[in-house]
Scaffold this motif. Structure first.
Motif, PDB file in Angstrom:
ATOM      1  N   HIS A 196       0.845  -1.186   0.000  1.00 46.70           N
ATOM      2  CA  HIS A 196       0.000   0.000   0.000  1.00 46.70           C
ATOM      3  C   HIS A 196       0.888   1.246   0.000  1.00 46.70           C
ATOM      4  O   HIS A 196       1.992   1.247   0.559  1.00 46.70           O
ATOM      5  N   GLU A 221      -8.940  -2.382  -7.396  1.00 49.56           N
ATOM      6  CA  GLU A 221      -9.309  -0.985  -7.564  1.00 49.56           C
ATOM      7  C   GLU A 221     -10.792  -0.848  -7.874  1.00 49.56           C
ATOM      8  O   GLU A 221     -11.405  -1.740  -8.440  1.00 49.56           O
ATOM      9  N   ASP A 226      -5.008   4.570  -0.081  1.00 50.80           N
ATOM     10  CA  ASP A 226      -4.621   4.642  -1.492  1.00 50.80           C
ATOM     11  C   ASP A 226      -5.742   4.193  -2.424  1.00 50.80           C
ATOM     12  O   ASP A 226      -5.530   4.004  -3.625  1.00 50.80           O
ATOM     13  N   HIS A 227      -6.955   4.017  -1.855  1.00 55.50           N
ATOM     14  CA  HIS A 227      -8.187   3.688  -2.587  1.00 55.50           C
ATOM     15  C   HIS A 227      -8.246   2.231  -3.019  1.00 55.50           C
ATOM     16  O   HIS A 227      -9.114   1.858  -3.811  1.00 55.50           O
ATOM     17  N   THR A 228      -7.358   1.386  -2.531  1.00 55.13           N
ATOM     18  CA  THR A 228      -7.323  -0.014  -2.965  1.00 55.13           C
ATOM     19  C   THR A 228      -7.507  -0.974  -1.801  1.00 55.13           C
ATOM     20  O   THR A 228      -7.354  -0.611  -0.632  1.00 55.13           O
ATOM     21  N   HIS A 273     -12.786   1.717  -5.631  1.00 56.31           N
ATOM     22  CA  HIS A 273     -13.169   2.812  -4.747  1.00 56.31           C
ATOM     23  C   HIS A 273     -12.521   4.114  -5.223  1.00 56.31           C
ATOM     24  O   HIS A 273     -11.420   4.116  -5.772  1.00 56.31           O
ATOM     25  N   GLU A 274     -13.206   5.207  -4.978  1.00 52.95           N
ATOM     26  CA  GLU A 274     -12.720   6.505  -5.399  1.00 52.95           C
ATOM     27  C   GLU A 274     -12.166   7.327  -4.241  1.00 52.95           C
ATOM     28  O   GLU A 274     -11.851   8.503  -4.413  1.00 52.95           O
TER      29      GLU A 274
END
Length: 217
Positions: free
Chosen positions: A106, A147, A128-130, A149-150
């Motif tokens: 991450h 991946e 980190d949105h992941t 998510h925003e």
């Protein structure tokens, strides 16, 4: 800086555990209830005996930032922790000693960690949105980060059969993932109007509860 233990039925204080030098962010019981692990802004975890109400061993040091999330493996043999500096770690669930190297991958804070029901996988959600899936025995990330998510991913939870897991975060959505294919299942669950900070799934996998900054569940 303290942990308070309450009688769930009577609503009365049973014990207060002190030792951390900064805010306590998270805690988790071992599956058999004999141990409790806590994580703090003081960059440490502490392992507690819930029979004697005393600390087991020394503070568990190794993170370089606040500890955001802790979890016991289903058999209680391991503890996972997530930290402010984009790393996760594994610890011996009985002694609190570190197990293996730091889990890196991450690029920002890791907010949540959870073991799969069989204890072979670990899922982590990050700023980190992941989401990443880790092989617990090999202590390495499996494949590329997931991946979709925003914004920050604040909470992850597995279904009871381990075939799916759910993630939620600051984009106000909940996403379902298939573990084997590492892909989305269906459309994101939308309803909250504020950041989602926590998730829990019912034992029969029929319901999910979510907590949000919009003051609703």
């Amino acid at each position: 800086k303290a942990i308070r233990i309450w009688d769930a039925e009577a609503g009365q204080l049973v014990q207060m555990l002190e030792g951390h030098s900064d805010w306590v962010r998270c805690g988790a019981y071992s599956p058999d209830g004999t141990r409790l692990v806590s994580g703090s802004d003081d960059k440490t975890l502490r392992l507690w005996d819930t029979k004697q109400w005393c600390q087991i061993g020394q503070p568990m040091a190794g993170h370089d930032g606040c500890v955001w999330s802790v979890a016991f493996s289903p058999d209680g043999s391991l503890i996972a922790s997530a930290s402010q500096v984009g790393t996760a770690r594994l610890w011996d669930g009985l002694t609190g000693e570190p197990v293996g190297d730091t889990l890196t991958g991450h690029t920002r804070d890791v907010r949540s960690v959870v073991f799969s029901p069989d204890g072979t996988l670990l899922a982590s959600g990050s700023d980190d949105h992941t989401v990443r899936i880790w092989d617990v025995h090999a202590k390495c990330s499996i494949g590329d980060p997931l991946e979709g998510h925003e914004s920050f991913v604040m909470s992850v939870v597995f279904s009871s059969d381990g075939t799916r897991f759910f993630s939620a975060g600051f984009d106000d959505t909940i996403r379902c993932w298939d573990v084997s294919s590492r892909s989305h299942v269906g459309s994101p669950l939308i309803g909250h109007t504020g950041r989602i900070r926590s998730l829990a799934i019912s034992p029969d996998d029929t319901q999910i509860i979510s907590g949000s900054d919009d003051n609703s569940m």
